[in-house]
Motif scaffolding. Structure first.
Motif, mmCIF file in Angstrom:
data_model
loop_
_atom_site.group_PDB
_atom_site.id
_atom_site.type_symbol
_atom_site.label_atom_id
_atom_site.label_comp_id
_atom_site.label_asym_id
_atom_site.label_seq_id
_atom_site.Cartn_x
_atom_site.Cartn_y
_atom_site.Cartn_z
ATOM 1 N N VAL A 160 0.815 -1.224 0.000
ATOM 2 C CA VAL A 160 0.000 0.000 0.000
ATOM 3 C C VAL A 160 0.844 1.269 0.000
ATOM 4 O O VAL A 160 0.307 2.373 -0.055
ATOM 5 C CB VAL A 160 -1.004 0.026 1.188
ATOM 6 N N GLY A 161 2.174 1.114 0.085
ATOM 7 C CA GLY A 161 3.045 2.289 0.096
ATOM 8 C C GLY A 161 2.958 3.077 1.385
ATOM 9 O O GLY A 161 3.075 4.300 1.381
ATOM 10 N N GLY A 162 2.748 2.367 2.496
ATOM 11 C CA GLY A 162 2.587 3.036 3.781
ATOM 12 C C GLY A 162 3.752 2.804 4.719
ATOM 13 O O GLY A 162 4.623 1.966 4.477
ATOM 14 N N THR A 163 3.762 3.555 5.795
ATOM 15 C CA THR A 163 4.752 3.385 6.853
ATOM 16 C C THR A 163 4.232 2.358 7.845
ATOM 17 O O THR A 163 3.084 2.420 8.276
ATOM 18 C CB THR A 163 4.998 4.719 7.588
ATOM 19 N N TYR A 164 5.078 1.410 8.206
ATOM 20 C CA TYR A 164 4.746 0.388 9.192
ATOM 21 C C TYR A 164 5.149 0.907 10.567
ATOM 22 O O TYR A 164 6.320 1.182 10.818
ATOM 23 C CB TYR A 164 5.497 -0.900 8.856
ATOM 24 N N TRP A 165 4.171 1.079 11.450
ATOM 25 C CA TRP A 165 4.420 1.561 12.807
ATOM 26 C C TRP A 165 4.364 0.405 13.782
ATOM 27 O O TRP A 165 3.424 -0.383 13.778
ATOM 28 C CB TRP A 165 3.391 2.621 13.204
#
Length: 161
Positions: free
Chosen positions: A124-129
């Motif tokens: 999804v092109g997101g940051t993994y927190w």
């Protein structure tokens, strides 16, 4: 879940992040930014994604905490259900395949569980927190070229609107 605003930040949230919100004895350096992230998801400022295992992982952590007598926020199950209504849940066999996650876990040398979140973040092109500092330090040292952006929840800052 509706249409994503193009300026909306995209995140993948580890179960440890939500647990940091509902477990009242978590250190403030984790609990406060985790609470800010959850608030941003609930308000629609952030578009959050999780695997279909997220709910089970949160509930497993909650059971463990309760059996150890840890203090928990009021109505954690309702809070979890509300959060889930605001997140995109990625399902096995539809959005991800076990073989893909297995290969990623071997390539990145992480657990299958961690690889699942990382694969979704990559997709999804997101940051993994995550609240797992040890995992974050490991991933940062390895410098895998195909790894999505990762962040420790203690460093989360709400996006400016």
């Amino acid at each position: 879940m509706g249409q994503q605003d193009r300026t909306q930040e995209i995140v993948v949230v580890n179960a440890s992040v939500f647990l940091a919100v509902i477990l009242l004895d978590e250190p403030l350096e984790i609990g406060l930014p985790a609470g800010a992230l959850v608030a941003d998801i609930l308000s629609g400022k952030i578009c959050a994604h999780v695997p279909d295992r997220f709910e089970d992982e949160v509930l497993g952590g909650l059971v463990e905490a309760l059996t150890k007598g840890r203090p928990v926020a009021a109505q954690p199950l309702l809070a979890l259900q509300e959060l889930l209504t605001k997140m995109t849940v990625h399902r096995r066999g539809v959005d991800w395949e076990a073989s893909e996650v297995f290969a990623a876990a071997l390539r990145w040398r992480v657990s299958y569980y961690d690889a699942l979140y990382l694969v979704i973040a990559q997709r999804v092109g997101g940051t993994y927190w995550t609240a797992d500092k040890k995992l974050l330090r490991y991933l940062q040292r390895q410098k895998f070229s195909d790894l999505p952006q990762v962040g420790w929840i203690g460093n989360f800052k709400s996006p400016q609107t």
